[in-house]
Design an enzyme around this catalytic site. Structure first.
Site, PDB file in Angstrom:
ATOM      1  N   ASP A 100       0.866  -1.175   0.000  1.00 14.06           N
ATOM      2  CA  ASP A 100       0.000   0.000   0.000  1.00 14.06           C
ATOM      3  C   ASP A 100       0.906   1.230   0.000  1.00 14.06           C
ATOM      4  O   ASP A 100       1.711   1.396   0.921  1.00 14.06           O
ATOM      5  CB  ASP A 100      -0.829  -0.045   1.302  1.00 14.06           C
ATOM      6  CG  ASP A 100      -2.137   0.691   1.208  1.00 14.06           C
ATOM      7  OD1 ASP A 100      -2.167   1.724   0.523  1.00 14.06           O
ATOM      8  OD2 ASP A 100      -3.123   0.238   1.835  1.00 14.06           O
ATOM      9  N   ASP A 203      -3.066   4.588  -2.384  1.00 13.39           N
ATOM     10  CA  ASP A 203      -4.017   5.266  -1.528  1.00 13.39           C
ATOM     11  C   ASP A 203      -4.433   6.599  -2.151  1.00 13.39           C
ATOM     12  O   ASP A 203      -3.573   7.395  -2.562  1.00 13.39           O
ATOM     13  CB  ASP A 203      -3.306   5.517  -0.179  1.00 13.39           C
ATOM     14  CG  ASP A 203      -4.251   5.963   0.905  1.00 13.39           C
ATOM     15  OD1 ASP A 203      -5.090   5.143   1.312  1.00 13.39           O
ATOM     16  OD2 ASP A 203      -4.147   7.120   1.351  1.00 13.39           O
ATOM     17  N   GLU A 262      -6.791   3.347  -5.431  1.00 16.74           N
ATOM     18  CA  GLU A 262      -7.970   3.617  -4.612  1.00 16.74           C
ATOM     19  C   GLU A 262      -8.471   5.001  -4.988  1.00 16.74           C
ATOM     20  O   GLU A 262      -7.825   6.008  -4.710  1.00 16.74           O
ATOM     21  CB  GLU A 262      -7.647   3.607  -3.113  1.00 16.74           C
ATOM     22  CG  GLU A 262      -8.931   3.797  -2.290  1.00 16.74           C
ATOM     23  CD  GLU A 262      -8.749   4.598  -1.008  1.00 16.74           C
ATOM     24  OE1 GLU A 262      -9.640   4.512  -0.147  1.00 16.74           O
ATOM     25  OE2 GLU A 262      -7.760   5.330  -0.852  1.00 16.74           O
ATOM     26  N   HIS A 323     -10.841  -1.973   5.032  1.00 16.29           N
ATOM     27  CA  HIS A 323     -10.562  -1.425   6.363  1.00 16.29           C
ATOM     28  C   HIS A 323     -11.240  -0.080   6.611  1.00 16.29           C
ATOM     29  O   HIS A 323     -11.003   0.530   7.649  1.00 16.29           O
ATOM     30  CB  HIS A 323      -9.045  -1.283   6.532  1.00 16.29           C
ATOM     31  CG  HIS A 323      -8.471  -0.272   5.578  1.00 16.29           C
ATOM     32  ND1 HIS A 323      -8.478  -0.461   4.211  1.00 16.29           N
ATOM     33  CD2 HIS A 323      -7.932   0.944   5.781  1.00 16.29           C
ATOM     34  CE1 HIS A 323      -7.956   0.599   3.628  1.00 16.29           C
ATOM     35  NE2 HIS A 323      -7.610   1.472   4.562  1.00 16.29           N
ATOM     36  N   ASP A 324     -12.022   0.397   5.661  1.00 14.63           N
ATOM     37  CA  ASP A 324     -12.672   1.710   5.824  1.00 14.63           C
ATOM     38  C   ASP A 324     -14.181   1.612   5.961  1.00 14.63           C
ATOM     39  O   ASP A 324     -14.847   2.644   6.109  1.00 14.63           O
ATOM     40  CB  ASP A 324     -12.361   2.596   4.604  1.00 14.63           C
ATOM     41  CG  ASP A 324     -10.912   3.043   4.555  1.00 14.63           C
ATOM     42  OD1 ASP A 324     -10.297   3.198   5.627  1.00 14.63           O
ATOM     43  OD2 ASP A 324     -10.398   3.240   3.438  1.00 14.63           O
TER      44      ASP A 324
END
Ligand code: GLC
Ligand code: CA
Length: 535
Positions: A100, A203, A262, A323-324
Site C-alpha cells: 500500500d 491510496d 484507490e 478497512h474503511d
C-alpha cells in the site's frame, strides 16, 4: 491452470490489515513474522496475493496511512529482512505481495515536512502545499475542507502560512507539482519493485494534484461541511493522467507488476477513466458491490455499470469489505448463521472480475462495537457520537478460542469481537459446513474452471428481484450460477435450452439429490447457492 494464468486477473487478492492479523512477539500489535506464520493458512485457503495495508514507519495518527519514511519498515511490524523473508516465503507458495503506497500525503513527522515547515527558505518548503491566508492572512487561503473534519488548511505559527491537508492535520499533502517530489515519488515504485514487491495499491491517488489556482469548489447540499461542496478543484485534476502513465511505464519495465488505485470521491465513470493499457490495471469502484445494498437487481446493475464504463482492455475488480467500511456481515445484518454470507461469497467469487477479500471475511467476522474511550480511529474521534469511525472492521483476526482469539498473548491494540469463542479459524476448519470451508471450496472451484475467471458473463435476467443468475462460459465449460438472495424459496424460470442440457451440481449449500428442474423452473431454497456445470 492454463498457461495464460495472470495472477492479478485470474487470482484472488486478500487484504491484510497488519496491525490486526497476527502478533508474534506479544506487544498486542500484529506484525510481519506473524503474517509469515500464517502463510500456510492463506495458501490452504487458496488466495493468490496479499495486499498489506501500510507497513512503513508511521506515528499512527491514521494507523499507517501517515508515513514517516517510504523506504523502510515500521520496527513494530519487523525489519526489512522480515519483509524480504515474507516476500520470499509468499512467493514459495505462489502468493504475490501488494504494498500500500500512501503518496498523497506524508506524516507531519516525516523529515521532509519537519524541514518544510522550518522556514520559508528551506529547500523542502515547496514539497508541501503552503499558502498565505486570505484577507491579510487572517483567513484560510480558500474554503476547502478536510474529509476527516474541519478545514483543510492548518495555520503554522512559525512561518505564518497555512499548509493543506485533505485528511487529518497530521497528514500534510505533498506538492506533486514540484519536480523533485515527483521524481522522489517515482523512485519509491522502483525501490520496492527491485526488492520483489509484485504490486501496489495506491491510496487516494486521484487526490495527488489539486487545482493550480486553488479555486473554491461550487456549493451543494450535504450532511457534513465536506459534503457542502462539489469537489471540482481539490481532487481528480487532469494532471493526474501523466502520473498514471509514468507509474504504469515504470511497472511495465518489470515482469508482471500490478497497480490498483484507490479512488477517492470518484463515481464509476471517473474511476474507470484511470484504467486500461498505459494506465492502471484497475481501480476500486466502490459502487459495484461494497456500496450496493442487498438486492440482486442492484448488484447486477452496478456491475454492468462498471463493465460499461471500463475500456475493453481493462479488467473489473470487486470488493465486499475493506478497512474503511463496516464488514458485510454487519452491513447486511447476517444474523447468527452464515447462509446469507455464503451467497455473498459466491457472488464475489463467480462474477467477472478480480475479487478482493478482507481478512476475516472468510470467517464471517462481524464488526466490534467500541465505546467512546475505546475509539482509536481519528475519524471516529472527530465525528463522535456519529457512528462513522472505522474501528469496527479492524478488530483482531479470530484464530482460535484461546485468550485474545489466538491473535496475541496480551491485550490487543483494539479489542477482539466477543464471538471469537465460537467464530474462529480452528472451529470453522473442523466444521464441514462452515463459511471458511465454503470459501475454500469456492476458491478451489474458481481455480479449477477458467470459465469462472475469464469466461463470458451472461446474466439470465435484467432486473432480478430475488435471484441473481448468470452463465459463465468459455470454450471448455458452461457454468450456471444461481444465487437466491431471498430468505424464502425462489424459482427461476429458465426454460428453453438450459433445461434440456445435462448439468452436474458443482456446489449447492441446500440441495440433497432432489431433481434440479421442474417444468422449466430451477427451484432454489432460501439463501441457496447453486452452481451447475453442463455435462
Ligand atoms: C484511504 C485509506 C484510509 C485512509 C485515507 C488517508 O482512504 O483507505 O484508510 O485513512 O486514505 O490516507
Ligand atoms: Ca507484534
Amino acid at each position: 491452470m492454463t498457461d495464460e494464468w495472470l495472477w492479478w486477473k485470474d487470482g484472488v487478492i486478500y487484504q491484510i490489515y497488519p496491525r490486526s492479523f497476527a502478533d508474534s512477539n506479544g506487544d498486542g500489535i500484529g506484525d510481519l513474522p506473524g503474517i509469515i506464520g500464517k502463510l500456510d493458512y492463506l495458501a490452504d485457503l487458496g488466495i493468490d496475493a496479499i495486499w498489506l495495508s501500510p507497513i512503513n514507519p508511521s506515528p499512527d495518527a491514521d494507523f499507517g496511512y501517515d508515513v514517516a519514511d517510504y523506504k523502510d519498515i515500521d520496527p513494530r511490524y519487523g525489519t526489512m529482512d522480515d519483509f524480504l523473508q515474507l516476500i520470499r516465503a509468499a512467493h514459495q507458495r505462489g502468493i504475490r505481495i501488494i504494498m500500500d503506497l500512501v503518496l498523497n500525503h506524508t506524516s507531519e513527522e516525516h523529515p521532509w515536512f519537519i524541514e518544510s515547515r522550518s522556514s520559508l527558505e528551506n529547500p523542502k518548503r515547496d514539497w508541501y502545499i503552503w499558502r498565505s491566508g486570505a484577507e491579510g492572512g487572517q483567513k484560510p487561503p480558500n474554503r476547502w475542507q478536510s474529509v476527516f473534519g474541519g478545514k483543510a488548511w492548518e495555520f503554522d505559527e512559525r512561518t505564518g502560512q497555512y499548509y493543506y491537508h485533505m485528511f487529518t492535520r497530521q497528514q500534510p499533502d505533498l506538492n506533486w507539482r514540484n519536480p523533485e517530489v515527483y521524481t522522489e515519488m517515482m523512485s519509491i515504485f522502483r525501490y520496492w519493485a527491485d526488492r520483489g514487491v509484485d504490486g501496489f495499491r495506491l491510496d487516494v491517488f486521484n487526490n495527488y494534484f489539486k487545482d493550480a489556482h486553488f479555486r473554491d469548489n461550487p456549493k451543494k447540499i450535504g450532511i457534513r461541511p465536506f459534503d457542502w461542496q462539489v469537489h471540482l478543484y481539490d481532487t481528480n485534476q487532469p494532471e493526474m493522467m501523466t502520473a498514471v502513465a509514468d507509474i504504469r511505464s515504470i511497472l511495465d519495465s518489470y515482469a508482471e507488476r500490478y497497480v490498483v488505485g484507490e479512488t477517492f470521491l470518484a463515481d464509476t465513470k471517473m474511476t474507470a477513466s484511470y484504467c486500461g493499457s498505459g494506465k492502471f490495471h484497475a481501480a476500486f469502484d466502490f459502487y459495484s458491490l461494497l456500496k450496493t445494498t442487498w438486492n440482486p437487481g442492484r448488484y447486477l446493475h452496478a456491475m454492468q455499470r462498471q463493465d460499461d464504463a471500463l475500456p475493453v482492455d481493462a479488467w473489473p475488480i470487486h470488493v465486499l469489505n475493506n478497512h474503511d467500511n463496516p464488514r458485510i456481515a454487519t452491513r447486511i445484518r447476517a444474523g447468527k448463521d452464515d447462509e446469507k454470507l455464503k451467497v455473498a461469497a459466491a457472488m464475489l467469487l463467480t462474477v467477472r472480475g478480480t475479487p478482493f477479500m478482507y481478512y476475516g471475511e472468510e470467517l464471517g467476522m462481524r464488526d466490534i462495537q467500541v465505546s467512546r474511550s475505546e475509539i482509536q480511529d481519528p475519524v471516529g474521534k472527530h465525528y463522535w457520537p456519529l457512528p462513522v469511525g472505522r474501528d469496527g472492521c479492524r478488530s483482531p483476526m479470530q484464530w482460535s478460542a484461546e485468550p485474545y482469539g489466538g491473535f496475541s498473548k496480551t491485550t490487543p491494540w483494539l479489542k477482539i469481537h466477543q464471538n471469537y469463542l465460537s467464530r474462529n479459524v480452528q472451529a470453522q476448519q473442523a466444521d464441514p459446513d462452515s463459511l471458511l470451508n465454503f470459501y475454500k471450496y469456492l476458491l478451489n472451484l474458481r481455480r479449477s474452471y477458467a470459465a469462472l475467471r475469464g469466461g463470458l458473463f451472461i446474466p439470465l435476467h435484467h432486473e432480478p428481484q430475488r435471484v441473481l443468475s448468470f452463465i459463465r462460459q468459455d470454450n471448455d465449460h458452461r457454468i450456471l450460477v444461481a444465487l437466491n438472495l431471498a430468505r424464502g424459496r425462489s424459482k427461476l424460470a429458465l426454460g428453453g435450452d438450459i433445461t434440456r442440457y445435462q448439468w452436474d451440481v458443482l456446489l449447492s449449500n441446500k440441495k440433497k439429490n432432489q431433481p434440479l428442474f421442474e417444468k422449466g423452473w430451477l427451484k432454489l431454497e432460501g439463501y441457496e447457492v447453486c452452481i451447475l456445470v453442463q455435462k
